[in-house]
Design a protein around this motif. Sequence first.
Motif, short mmCIF file in Angstrom:
data_model
loop_
_atom_site.label_atom_id
_atom_site.label_comp_id
_atom_site.label_asym_id
_atom_site.label_seq_id
_atom_site.Cartn_x
_atom_site.Cartn_y
_atom_site.Cartn_z
N UNK A 30 0.86 -1.18 0.00
CA UNK A 30 0.00 0.00 0.00
C UNK A 30 0.90 1.24 0.00
N UNK A 31 0.55 2.24 -0.80
CA UNK A 31 1.39 3.44 -0.88
C UNK A 31 1.17 4.32 0.36
N UNK A 32 2.23 4.58 1.12
CA UNK A 32 2.04 5.46 2.28
C UNK A 32 2.18 6.92 1.91
N UNK A 33 1.43 7.76 2.61
CA UNK A 33 1.54 9.22 2.45
C UNK A 33 1.58 9.81 3.84
N UNK A 34 2.19 10.98 3.95
CA UNK A 34 2.28 11.63 5.26
C UNK A 34 1.62 13.00 5.18
N UNK A 35 0.63 13.23 6.04
CA UNK A 35 0.00 14.54 6.10
C UNK A 35 0.33 15.16 7.45
N UNK A 36 0.99 16.32 7.40
CA UNK A 36 1.35 17.03 8.64
C UNK A 36 0.31 18.12 8.86
N UNK A 37 -0.41 18.07 9.97
CA UNK A 37 -1.44 19.06 10.28
C UNK A 37 -0.89 20.12 11.22
N UNK A 38 -1.69 21.12 11.46
CA UNK A 38 -1.40 22.18 12.46
C UNK A 38 -0.07 22.89 12.21
N UNK B 54 10.54 7.88 -0.56
CA UNK B 54 9.55 8.19 -1.60
C UNK B 54 8.16 8.47 -1.04
N UNK B 55 8.09 8.84 0.24
CA UNK B 55 6.78 9.14 0.83
C UNK B 55 6.44 10.60 0.51
N UNK B 56 5.27 10.79 -0.11
CA UNK B 56 4.82 12.15 -0.39
C UNK B 56 4.39 12.79 0.94
N UNK B 57 4.83 14.02 1.17
CA UNK B 57 4.53 14.69 2.43
C UNK B 57 3.77 15.98 2.15
N UNK B 58 2.64 16.14 2.85
CA UNK B 58 1.83 17.33 2.64
C UNK B 58 1.68 18.08 3.95
N UNK B 59 1.93 19.39 3.93
CA UNK B 59 1.74 20.21 5.12
C UNK B 59 0.38 20.89 5.05
N UNK B 60 -0.37 20.87 6.14
CA UNK B 60 -1.69 21.50 6.13
C UNK B 60 -1.93 22.32 7.40
N UNK B 61 -2.78 23.31 7.25
CA UNK B 61 -3.24 24.11 8.39
C UNK B 61 -4.69 24.47 8.08
N UNK B 62 -5.55 23.48 8.27
CA UNK B 62 -6.95 23.61 7.88
C UNK B 62 -7.67 24.72 8.65
N UNK C 145 -6.46 27.19 4.36
CA UNK C 145 -7.43 26.09 4.28
C UNK C 145 -7.77 25.67 2.85
N UNK C 146 -8.19 26.65 2.04
CA UNK C 146 -8.63 26.31 0.67
C UNK C 146 -7.52 25.65 -0.14
N UNK C 147 -6.35 26.25 -0.06
CA UNK C 147 -5.20 25.74 -0.80
C UNK C 147 -4.84 24.32 -0.31
N UNK C 148 -4.87 24.15 1.00
CA UNK C 148 -4.52 22.85 1.58
C UNK C 148 -5.53 21.77 1.20
N UNK C 149 -6.82 22.17 1.20
CA UNK C 149 -7.85 21.19 0.84
C UNK C 149 -7.70 20.75 -0.61
N UNK C 150 -7.30 21.68 -1.43
CA UNK C 150 -7.10 21.35 -2.84
C UNK C 150 -5.96 20.34 -2.99
N UNK C 151 -4.89 20.58 -2.25
CA UNK C 151 -3.75 19.65 -2.31
C UNK C 151 -4.15 18.28 -1.76
N UNK C 152 -4.95 18.28 -0.71
CA UNK C 152 -5.42 17.00 -0.15
C UNK C 152 -6.29 16.25 -1.15
#
Length: 340
Positions: free
Chosen positions: A149-157, A174-182, A187-194
């Motif tokens: 299964x492909x793992x992904x990492x989402x960093x919140x806050x 090779x883990x894709x990492x996404x930073x978010x601050x919902x 928020x809008x930009x982060x939700x789009x990336x998610x």
Amino acid sequence: MSPREYDESDARVRPARSTRPRSKDRPSHSTAISALVTGVDRGRQTCVTDEGVIITAMRARELGPKSVVVGDRVSIVGDVTGDEGSLARIVSVNERRNSLSRTVDDAAQVERTIVANVDQLVIVVAALNPEPRRGLIDRFLVSAFTEGITPKLVVTKTDLGVVPEFLAEYAKLDVEILHTAIKSDSREKDLEALHQMLSGKISVLVGHSGVGKSTLINALVPDADRLTGDVNEATGRGRHTSSSAVALALDTHDGWIIDTPGIRAFGLSHIDVSRIVDAFTDLSLVAATCLSNCSHAESSCKLDAWAAPNGVVDPERAARLSSLRSLLSVKDQAVFVPED
Ligand SMILES: Nc1nc2c(ncn2[C@@H]2O[C@H](COP(=O)(O)OP(=O)(O)OP(=O)(O)O)[C@@H](O)[C@H]2O)c(=O)[nH]1
Ligand SMILES: [Zn+2]
């Protein structure tokens, strides 16, 4: 084998105690329809057909002890209208391409499958509060790589503080990492990336309590109504008490996210080193030249020579190898800590 020969299906036929048809005389279910299991609760499965019809179904007796979990593709017969009060029957479960389980007892001897057929394991950690821990992330990664299964990492806050540096190292695997601050202007930009990360996929979200998993899910699936820490404080309502997984359709209808409340780590009855190494083409090509019983942690390991060709350390390769070894050193037996 001749058709008259005794085979396993004969053995399963019960003694003629009732007039119930013998299993091999049962209808072939040629009219069965295919559906995805999105929820399992007290013997009732919620299934969604490819046309989007939501059907409640129970397991047919002929399934035997086979489990039905969220993510399973099943064939259902009977009342498949999806009308209120209707109940269909699941007559078969497709072979699973992967699955994740949790350990049932403390000794970690028994595992129960909780979700199947997923594309991505999305590991959610907070930049801060609670602080991310390498051990937990490594365990999730091992589960993912072992199951293909492909793992992904989402960093919140990320609005709360600086993202700890060690998280970036997972990109070496090779883990894709996404930073978010919902909860901030992004928020809008982060939700789009998610959305982009989740689109077209079946993704399981996992993470420690309080990282903001429910907040993410509510933002991605507006009618999900997952309990968050916020709601909790405002209404005094309790947190989720159920630990069963549930699949929620993305608002864009092009993917599913599976919430796994109460699951902090998946079961690992044993760590299959070769399956983890196989997840990385370059590393597995080199590892194939190691001694057959190489644990890839010993001094004769060919991966060391690969990380330092002609004795000169290649920093990129060395970092990748060290990240891999960190995963390989995760101890057998997963922890399962029920949330309170
Ligand atoms: N500042 C900030 N706070 C956030 C963010 N995301 C979530 N939170 C807050 O963090 C707290 C926990 O969020 P939840 O969504 O309930 O966390 P959870 O991971 O679902 O936790 P459990 O329900 O215990 O599994 C809540 O008070 C949220 O408002 C974020 O991006 N920034
Ligand atoms: Zn080796």
